[in-house]
Design a protein around this motif. Structure first.
Motif, PDB file in Angstrom:
ATOM      1  N   GLY A  72     -16.616 -19.444  -1.523  1.00 35.44           N
ATOM      2  CA  GLY A  72     -18.030 -19.166  -1.712  1.00 35.44           C
ATOM      3  C   GLY A  72     -18.956 -19.971  -0.821  1.00 35.44           C
ATOM      4  O   GLY A  72     -18.623 -20.316   0.316  1.00 35.44           O
ATOM      5  N   SER A  73     -20.135 -20.288  -1.366  1.00 34.30           N
ATOM      6  CA  SER A  73     -21.177 -20.903  -0.553  1.00 34.30           C
ATOM      7  C   SER A  73     -20.802 -22.290  -0.048  1.00 34.30           C
ATOM      8  O   SER A  73     -21.129 -22.643   1.082  1.00 34.30           O
ATOM      9  N   LEU A  74     -20.120 -23.087  -0.856  1.00 37.02           N
ATOM     10  CA  LEU A  74     -19.738 -24.421  -0.375  1.00 37.02           C
ATOM     11  C   LEU A  74     -18.769 -24.300   0.796  1.00 37.02           C
ATOM     12  O   LEU A  74     -18.893 -25.031   1.789  1.00 37.02           O
ATOM     13  N   ALA A  75     -17.838 -23.378   0.722  1.00 37.62           N
ATOM     14  CA  ALA A  75     -16.905 -23.173   1.833  1.00 37.62           C
ATOM     15  C   ALA A  75     -17.653 -22.683   3.066  1.00 37.62           C
ATOM     16  O   ALA A  75     -17.432 -23.188   4.173  1.00 37.62           O
ATOM     17  N   SER A  76     -18.545 -21.719   2.885  1.00 39.16           N
ATOM     18  CA  SER A  76     -19.263 -21.208   4.061  1.00 39.16           C
ATOM     19  C   SER A  76     -20.170 -22.278   4.658  1.00 39.16           C
ATOM     20  O   SER A  76     -20.308 -22.362   5.884  1.00 39.16           O
ATOM     21  N   MET A  77     -20.752 -23.134   3.830  1.00 42.35           N
ATOM     22  CA  MET A  77     -21.591 -24.215   4.359  1.00 42.35           C
ATOM     23  C   MET A  77     -20.760 -25.251   5.111  1.00 42.35           C
ATOM     24  O   MET A  77     -21.220 -25.814   6.101  1.00 42.35           O
ATOM     25  N   SER A  78     -19.557 -25.513   4.646  1.00 34.44           N
ATOM     26  CA  SER A  78     -18.741 -26.524   5.320  1.00 34.44           C
ATOM     27  C   SER A  78     -18.310 -26.055   6.710  1.00 34.44           C
ATOM     28  O   SER A  78     -18.073 -26.871   7.590  1.00 34.44           O
ATOM     29  N   TYR A  79     -18.221 -24.740   6.905  1.00 28.53           N
ATOM     30  CA  TYR A  79     -17.850 -24.188   8.208  1.00 28.53           C
ATOM     31  C   TYR A  79     -19.064 -23.710   9.006  1.00 28.53           C
ATOM     32  O   TYR A  79     -18.961 -23.456  10.198  1.00 28.53           O
ATOM     33  N   GLY A  80     -20.195 -23.541   8.327  1.00 29.48           N
ATOM     34  CA  GLY A  80     -21.355 -22.936   8.973  1.00 29.48           C
ATOM     35  C   GLY A  80     -22.615 -23.745   8.812  1.00 29.48           C
ATOM     36  O   GLY A  80     -22.680 -24.897   9.224  1.00 29.48           O
ATOM     37  N   PRO A 103     -25.974 -25.121   6.324  1.00 29.09           N
ATOM     38  CA  PRO A 103     -26.349 -25.434   4.941  1.00 29.09           C
ATOM     39  C   PRO A 103     -27.361 -24.438   4.385  1.00 29.09           C
ATOM     40  O   PRO A 103     -28.137 -23.854   5.125  1.00 29.09           O
ATOM     41  N   ARG A 104     -27.290 -24.243   3.079  1.00 30.26           N
ATOM     42  CA  ARG A 104     -28.280 -23.449   2.360  1.00 30.26           C
ATOM     43  C   ARG A 104     -28.257 -23.894   0.910  1.00 30.26           C
ATOM     44  O   ARG A 104     -27.335 -24.581   0.470  1.00 30.26           O
ATOM     45  N   LEU A 105     -29.261 -23.515   0.166  1.00 27.55           N
ATOM     46  CA  LEU A 105     -29.299 -23.864  -1.250  1.00 27.55           C
ATOM     47  C   LEU A 105     -28.284 -23.032  -2.015  1.00 27.55           C
ATOM     48  O   LEU A 105     -28.072 -21.864  -1.709  1.00 27.55           O
ATOM     49  N   THR A 106     -27.676 -23.661  -3.001  1.00 24.65           N
ATOM     50  CA  THR A 106     -26.759 -22.942  -3.885  1.00 24.65           C
ATOM     51  C   THR A 106     -26.914 -23.513  -5.281  1.00 24.65           C
ATOM     52  O   THR A 106     -27.297 -24.669  -5.450  1.00 24.65           O
ATOM     53  N   LYS A 149     -16.506 -12.741   2.072  1.00 26.25           N
ATOM     54  CA  LYS A 149     -17.948 -12.508   2.123  1.00 26.25           C
ATOM     55  C   LYS A 149     -18.258 -11.091   2.594  1.00 26.25           C
ATOM     56  O   LYS A 149     -19.226 -10.481   2.135  1.00 26.25           O
ATOM     57  N   LEU A 150     -17.425 -10.553   3.482  1.00 25.89           N
ATOM     58  CA  LEU A 150     -17.593  -9.148   3.874  1.00 25.89           C
ATOM     59  C   LEU A 150     -17.391  -8.224   2.674  1.00 25.89           C
ATOM     60  O   LEU A 150     -18.133  -7.257   2.483  1.00 25.89           O
ATOM     61  N   ALA A 151     -16.388  -8.534   1.857  1.00 30.87           N
ATOM     62  CA  ALA A 151     -16.130  -7.725   0.656  1.00 30.87           C
ATOM     63  C   ALA A 151     -17.293  -7.832  -0.330  1.00 30.87           C
ATOM     64  O   ALA A 151     -17.723  -6.819  -0.916  1.00 30.87           O
ATOM     65  N   TYR A 152     -17.829  -9.036  -0.511  1.00 31.13           N
ATOM     66  CA  TYR A 152     -18.976  -9.202  -1.416  1.00 31.13           C
ATOM     67  C   TYR A 152     -20.202  -8.473  -0.866  1.00 31.13           C
ATOM     68  O   TYR A 152     -20.966  -7.873  -1.624  1.00 31.13           O
ATOM     69  N   PHE A 153     -20.384  -8.516   0.451  1.00 29.18           N
ATOM     70  CA  PHE A 153     -21.498  -7.783   1.051  1.00 29.18           C
ATOM     71  C   PHE A 153     -21.340  -6.287   0.818  1.00 29.18           C
ATOM     72  O   PHE A 153     -22.291  -5.598   0.470  1.00 29.18           O
ATOM     73  N   GLN A 154     -20.108  -5.792   0.980  1.00 33.94           N
ATOM     74  CA  GLN A 154     -19.853  -4.365   0.751  1.00 33.94           C
ATOM     75  C   GLN A 154     -20.196  -3.983  -0.693  1.00 33.94           C
ATOM     76  O   GLN A 154     -20.753  -2.922  -0.941  1.00 33.94           O
ATOM     77  N   GLU A 155     -19.875  -4.859  -1.631  1.00 35.18           N
ATOM     78  CA  GLU A 155     -20.145  -4.594  -3.057  1.00 35.18           C
ATOM     79  C   GLU A 155     -21.626  -4.592  -3.382  1.00 35.18           C
ATOM     80  O   GLU A 155     -22.117  -3.685  -4.031  1.00 35.18           O
ATOM     81  N   GLY A 156     -22.332  -5.652  -2.975  1.00 37.78           N
ATOM     82  CA  GLY A 156     -23.703  -5.823  -3.443  1.00 37.78           C
ATOM     83  C   GLY A 156     -24.789  -5.784  -2.399  1.00 37.78           C
ATOM     84  O   GLY A 156     -25.969  -5.835  -2.731  1.00 37.78           O
ATOM     85  N   LYS A 181     -27.361 -12.610   2.082  1.00 43.47           N
ATOM     86  CA  LYS A 181     -26.911 -14.008   2.186  1.00 43.47           C
ATOM     87  C   LYS A 181     -25.478 -14.087   2.700  1.00 43.47           C
ATOM     88  O   LYS A 181     -25.117 -15.025   3.405  1.00 43.47           O
ATOM     89  N   HIS A 182     -24.663 -13.095   2.387  1.00 45.14           N
ATOM     90  CA  HIS A 182     -23.272 -13.098   2.847  1.00 45.14           C
ATOM     91  C   HIS A 182     -23.200 -12.927   4.371  1.00 45.14           C
ATOM     92  O   HIS A 182     -22.417 -13.608   5.037  1.00 45.14           O
ATOM     93  N   ILE A 183     -24.028 -12.041   4.902  1.00 44.47           N
ATOM     94  CA  ILE A 183     -24.064 -11.846   6.357  1.00 44.47           C
ATOM     95  C   ILE A 183     -24.580 -13.108   7.031  1.00 44.47           C
ATOM     96  O   ILE A 183     -24.038 -13.542   8.057  1.00 44.47           O
ATOM     97  N   SER A 184     -25.605 -13.730   6.469  1.00 43.62           N
ATOM     98  CA  SER A 184     -26.135 -14.984   7.027  1.00 43.62           C
ATOM     99  C   SER A 184     -25.071 -16.073   7.018  1.00 43.62           C
ATOM    100  O   SER A 184     -24.928 -16.821   7.992  1.00 43.62           O
ATOM    101  N   ASP A 185     -24.328 -16.160   5.916  1.00 40.25           N
ATOM    102  CA  ASP A 185     -23.251 -17.156   5.826  1.00 40.25           C
ATOM    103  C   ASP A 185     -22.196 -16.905   6.899  1.00 40.25           C
ATOM    104  O   ASP A 185     -21.721 -17.836   7.555  1.00 40.25           O
TER     105      ASP A 185
END
Length: 184
Positions: free
Chosen positions: A27-35, A37-40, A136-143, A147-151
């Protein structure tokens, strides 16, 4: 606030490590560690576990500092491979415990997890950047949450990834259009 957040998360990770509970930060912590920062508002963790883990978690994370759903609810969520929340009452930190799915991608993702240093002396087991992107691509497809694309774009800007691996899974999971939209 962020230091309380990370300190509490560190304590939770230490408990999981000490009890040999297999986990993976996603999730967001993983994406922030590789990408970037953002609020979560929470932490997302995949647990690879058997149905009896609920009782063990209830003993490890008990009141007054923690709240978990009742045993019956946790048991149903574990058996049905869904999720439930752990709440650290003093800080309000919420951890989503996501039970590992029973599909090929989930198994492969969990096998590939890596150790990442979030802070000095604070290592966690985390999904690889490629697997974070695929999820994140799968979550973007769902909803369709942007934020998933930005991550994903943040990860691509800051971390070298295996694009062949991503394309393999996007083809298998029918996420090609979502992947292409990240590359524009």
């Amino acid at each position: 606030m962020m230091s309380n957040f990370l300190q509490t998360f560190s304590e939770i990770i230490k408990i999981l490590h000490s009890e040999n509970i297999a986990y993976m930060v996603v999730g967001s912590l993983a994406s922030m560690s590789y990408g970037e920062p953002r609020l979560t508002k929470d932490m997302d963790m995949v647990l690879s576990c058997d149905p009896g883990i609920g009782l063990k978690l209830a003993k490890l994370f008990s009141p007054p500092d923690y709240y978990l759903p009742p045993q019956e609810i946790m048991g149903q969520e574990i058996v049905n491979r869904r999720q439930f929340n752990l709440l650290h009452i003093p800080t309000g930190l919420k951890v989503d415990f996501i039970i590992q799915k029973a599909d090929a991608f989930a198994a492969h993702e969990f096998e590939r997890r890596v150790t990442v240093s979030l802070l000095p002396n604070f290592d966690v087991m985390m999904a690889t950047p490629e697997d974070v992107i695929v999820k994140k691509l799968a979550y973007f497809q769902e909803g369709r949450s942007s934020k998933h694309i930005s991550d994903i774009r943040g990860i691509l800007a800051h971390t070298e990834v295996d694009r062949e691996y991503i394309e393999h899974w996007t083809n298998l999971l029918n996420l090609q259009a979502e992947w292409q939209s990240c590359l524009v």
